[in-house]
Design a protein around this motif. Structure first.
Motif, PDB file in Angstrom:
ATOM      1  N   SER A   4       0.813  -1.223   0.000  1.00 49.28           N
ATOM      2  CA  SER A   4       0.000   0.000   0.000  1.00 49.28           C
ATOM      3  C   SER A   4       0.841   1.266   0.000  1.00 49.28           C
ATOM      4  O   SER A   4       0.332   2.351  -0.245  1.00 49.28           O
ATOM      5  CB  SER A   4      -0.908   0.028   1.230  1.00 49.28           C
ATOM      6  N   VAL A   5       2.137   1.127   0.317  1.00 49.02           N
ATOM      7  CA  VAL A   5       3.026   2.298   0.306  1.00 49.02           C
ATOM      8  C   VAL A   5       3.997   2.117  -0.854  1.00 49.02           C
ATOM      9  O   VAL A   5       4.790   1.174  -0.884  1.00 49.02           O
ATOM     10  CB  VAL A   5       3.781   2.414   1.644  1.00 49.02           C
ATOM     11  N   ILE A   6       3.891   2.994  -1.845  1.00 47.59           N
ATOM     12  CA  ILE A   6       4.591   2.787  -3.121  1.00 47.59           C
ATOM     13  C   ILE A   6       5.448   4.008  -3.426  1.00 47.59           C
ATOM     14  O   ILE A   6       4.922   5.120  -3.600  1.00 47.59           O
ATOM     15  CB  ILE A   6       3.564   2.595  -4.263  1.00 47.59           C
ATOM     16  N   GLN A   7       6.755   3.818  -3.502  1.00 51.49           N
ATOM     17  CA  GLN A   7       7.608   4.966  -3.836  1.00 51.49           C
ATOM     18  C   GLN A   7       7.506   5.274  -5.329  1.00 51.49           C
ATOM     19  O   GLN A   7       7.499   4.367  -6.160  1.00 51.49           O
ATOM     20  CB  GLN A   7       9.064   4.710  -3.430  1.00 51.49           C
ATOM     21  N   LEU A   8       7.460   6.565  -5.669  1.00 56.72           N
ATOM     22  CA  LEU A   8       7.193   6.970  -7.051  1.00 56.72           C
ATOM     23  C   LEU A   8       8.380   7.669  -7.695  1.00 56.72           C
ATOM     24  O   LEU A   8       9.230   8.256  -7.024  1.00 56.72           O
ATOM     25  CB  LEU A   8       5.991   7.929  -7.091  1.00 56.72           C
ATOM     26  N   ARG A   9       8.361   7.608  -9.018  1.00 49.78           N
ATOM     27  CA  ARG A   9       9.296   8.385  -9.842  1.00 49.78           C
ATOM     28  C   ARG A   9       8.475   9.384 -10.640  1.00 49.78           C
ATOM     29  O   ARG A   9       7.513   9.010 -11.315  1.00 49.78           O
ATOM     30  CB  ARG A   9      10.051   7.425 -10.775  1.00 49.78           C
ATOM     31  N   SER A  59       3.122   9.551 -13.105  1.00 48.15           N
ATOM     32  CA  SER A  59       4.127   9.043 -12.184  1.00 48.15           C
ATOM     33  C   SER A  59       4.229   7.521 -12.340  1.00 48.15           C
ATOM     34  O   SER A  59       3.260   6.861 -12.703  1.00 48.15           O
ATOM     35  CB  SER A  59       3.735   9.374 -10.748  1.00 48.15           C
ATOM     36  N   TYR A  60       5.423   7.013 -12.025  1.00 48.03           N
ATOM     37  CA  TYR A  60       5.685   5.581 -12.175  1.00 48.03           C
ATOM     38  C   TYR A  60       6.138   4.974 -10.849  1.00 48.03           C
ATOM     39  O   TYR A  60       6.720   5.675 -10.013  1.00 48.03           O
ATOM     40  CB  TYR A  60       6.773   5.361 -13.238  1.00 48.03           C
ATOM     41  N   VAL A  61       5.865   3.691 -10.693  1.00 46.83           N
ATOM     42  CA  VAL A  61       6.350   2.979  -9.512  1.00 46.83           C
ATOM     43  C   VAL A  61       7.868   2.878  -9.623  1.00 46.83           C
ATOM     44  O   VAL A  61       8.390   2.389 -10.624  1.00 46.83           O
ATOM     45  CB  VAL A  61       5.707   1.577  -9.435  1.00 46.83           C
ATOM     46  N   LEU A  62       8.574   3.387  -8.597  1.00 47.20           N
ATOM     47  CA  LEU A  62      10.038   3.462  -8.677  1.00 47.20           C
ATOM     48  C   LEU A  62      10.660   2.082  -8.892  1.00 47.20           C
ATOM     49  O   LEU A  62      11.558   1.916  -9.713  1.00 47.20           O
ATOM     50  CB  LEU A  62      10.586   4.093  -7.391  1.00 47.20           C
ATOM     51  N   LYS A  63      10.154   1.096  -8.156  1.00 47.19           N
ATOM     52  CA  LYS A  63      10.784  -0.228  -8.166  1.00 47.19           C
ATOM     53  C   LYS A  63      10.555  -0.973  -9.477  1.00 47.19           C
ATOM     54  O   LYS A  63      11.456  -1.616  -9.997  1.00 47.19           O
ATOM     55  CB  LYS A  63      10.179  -1.052  -7.019  1.00 47.19           C
ATOM     56  N   THR A  64       9.359  -0.861 -10.053  1.00 42.59           N
ATOM     57  CA  THR A  64       9.007  -1.725 -11.192  1.00 42.59           C
ATOM     58  C   THR A  64       8.870  -0.969 -12.508  1.00 42.59           C
ATOM     59  O   THR A  64       8.817  -1.587 -13.574  1.00 42.59           O
ATOM     60  CB  THR A  64       7.653  -2.404 -10.938  1.00 42.59           C
TER      61      THR A  64
END
Ligand SMILES: [Zn+2]
Length: 405
Positions: A4-9, A59-64
């Motif tokens: 539920s907590v997603i780091q973004l780019r 925005s994009y999910v940083l990890k994936t």
């Protein structure tokens, strides 16, 4: 399972009014996003960093590397929550941005819902949303802006000056509609008329202008930005409030409210829409129809010189160190957490989607039993129903969090 907590780019756009290279806070923050995806170029104007799912600059999910909206669509109940899904659907209803302003943005209004629906139907390419776009701005540095119309007496006083009498209507029949006509005549004046009016106005004595003598300081600045013949110069200087804000102060711009930001770094957040009607402070080809602009204007005059949006206590904060901005609309509120070294705050669950971003400082964020580093430029999507706590390891910890519920 999706967390539920997603780091973004997130990325910056490069409008010409943005600050250059590392002078742009938007660019410096984007360059701090871990992973090195953003390369700061010293010769590029960086205007706005967008932190949301608007398709123009998502925005994009940083990890994936996944598009955040795709992840939300695949996990609606968990990440957005039923309450907001029922109210707004699965698109994020708000869009936070960091703006770094070197020169005036186009003089603009964002049409209300009714007009947006009509424009979107007629020209969906240009007016991409059927939605309104009220917005808030929070100053991160000294911030200057033209917002709303001056009190009528201030405008009438100026229109009595010789160079401005040509725009002065019959005073005995002054109404909101009169102001619309004055605005229209300034926006349709010829280039020569605008330039010669500004020149003569610039020769007026400070004593004659009284409290509005600041106009004399702004004339050369505006001429330097968009030239002497830009019609926006007249509207901004004669009809609109010129407001200056200290870091931390906020304003709210209602749908249909005329505004043009002039300088500074700000946090901006708006209802999900990109609709704008521009006129003035932009190349002539970019100007929208003056009739449409004047027709859409709201003629609320501000008696209070500063339409401040106050920070209020938030029932979500356990320590009281997080305050809330609650503009009078349903699409979003914003939490602001400011901490010194060693201080912490625990935030009750938000019953909807939120986007949290650090503008300065560093520390830790705990949620769902995990600890995340947070630092200036870090941006997290936080899903519905998640309790979080923050702990600061610097004296300038500032975290903003837009949310809907
Ligand atoms: Zn705007």
């Amino acid at each position: 399972m999706t967390e539920s907590v997603i780091q973004l780019r997130c990325d910056c756009n490069q409008y010409p009014w943005g600050r250059v290279g590392k002078h742009s806070l938007a660019a410096r923050l984007a360059a701090n996003i871990p992973g090195g995806g953003f390369k700061l170029d010293e010769d590029t104007n960086y205007a706005e960093m967008w932190m949301g799912t608007y398709p123009e600059l998502p925005s994009y999910v940083l990890k994936t590397g996944e598009n955040l909206q795709d992840v939300l669509n695949a996990n609606k109940e968990k990440l957005i929550g039923k309450k907001v899904l029922d109210k707004f659907g699965s698109d994020l209803p708000f869009l936070p941005k960091i703006l770094s302003i070197q020169k005036a943005l186009p003089l603009q209004i964002h049409p209300n819902k009714e007009l947006s629906e009509k424009l979107h139907k007629e020209d969906p390419e240009k007016y991409s949303d059927p939605n309104h776009k009220p917005e808030i701005a929070v100053a991160l540095s000294d911030f200057e802006a033209f917002c709303g119309f001056k009190p009528k007496t201030d405008i009438q006083g100026l229109l009595e000056l010789e160079p401005l009498q040509q725009f002065n209507p019959d005073k005995s029949r002054w109404s909101d509609n009169t102001l619309r006509e004055v605005c229209r005549s300034m926006l349709t004046a010829s280039e020569d008329t605008v330039a010669s009016t500004l020149k003569k106005l610039g020769d007026t004595s400070r004593g004659t202008l009284g409290e509005q003598a600041y106009i004399l300081d702004l004339i050369p600045r505006l001429i330097n930005q968009y030239g002497a013949s830009d019609n926006g110069n007249l509207v901004a200087l004669i009809l609109m409030n010129f407001l200056t804000f200290k870091p931390g102060e906020s304003i709210w711009i209602p749908a249909d409210g005329i505004h043009a930001y002039l300088s500074g770094d700000i946090v901006e957040c708006m209802a999900r829409s990109n609709n704008v009607i521009n006129t003035g402070f932009c190349p002539a080809a970019d100007r929208d129809n003056v009739d449409m602009f004047c027709g859409a204007l709201t003629f609320q005059q501000h008696d209070a010189k500063k339409p401040l949006l106050p920070r209020v206590e938030s029932e979500k904060s356990s320590s009281g160190k997080t305050q809330a901005l609650k503009p009078p609309m349903s699409e979003f509120n914003m939490l602001v957490t400011e901490l010194k070294t060693g201080e912490s705050d625990q935030i009750k669950a938000v019953e909807g989607p939120s986007v949290a971003f650090m503008t300065s400082g560093k520390g830790k964020m705990k949620a769902e039993g995990k600890e995340h580093d947070i630092s200036a430029g870090y941006i997290y999507y936080i899903g519905c129903g998640v309790e979080v706590s923050y702990e600061s390891s610097s004296d300038d910890f500032a975290l903003y969090r837009a949310y809907a519920e």
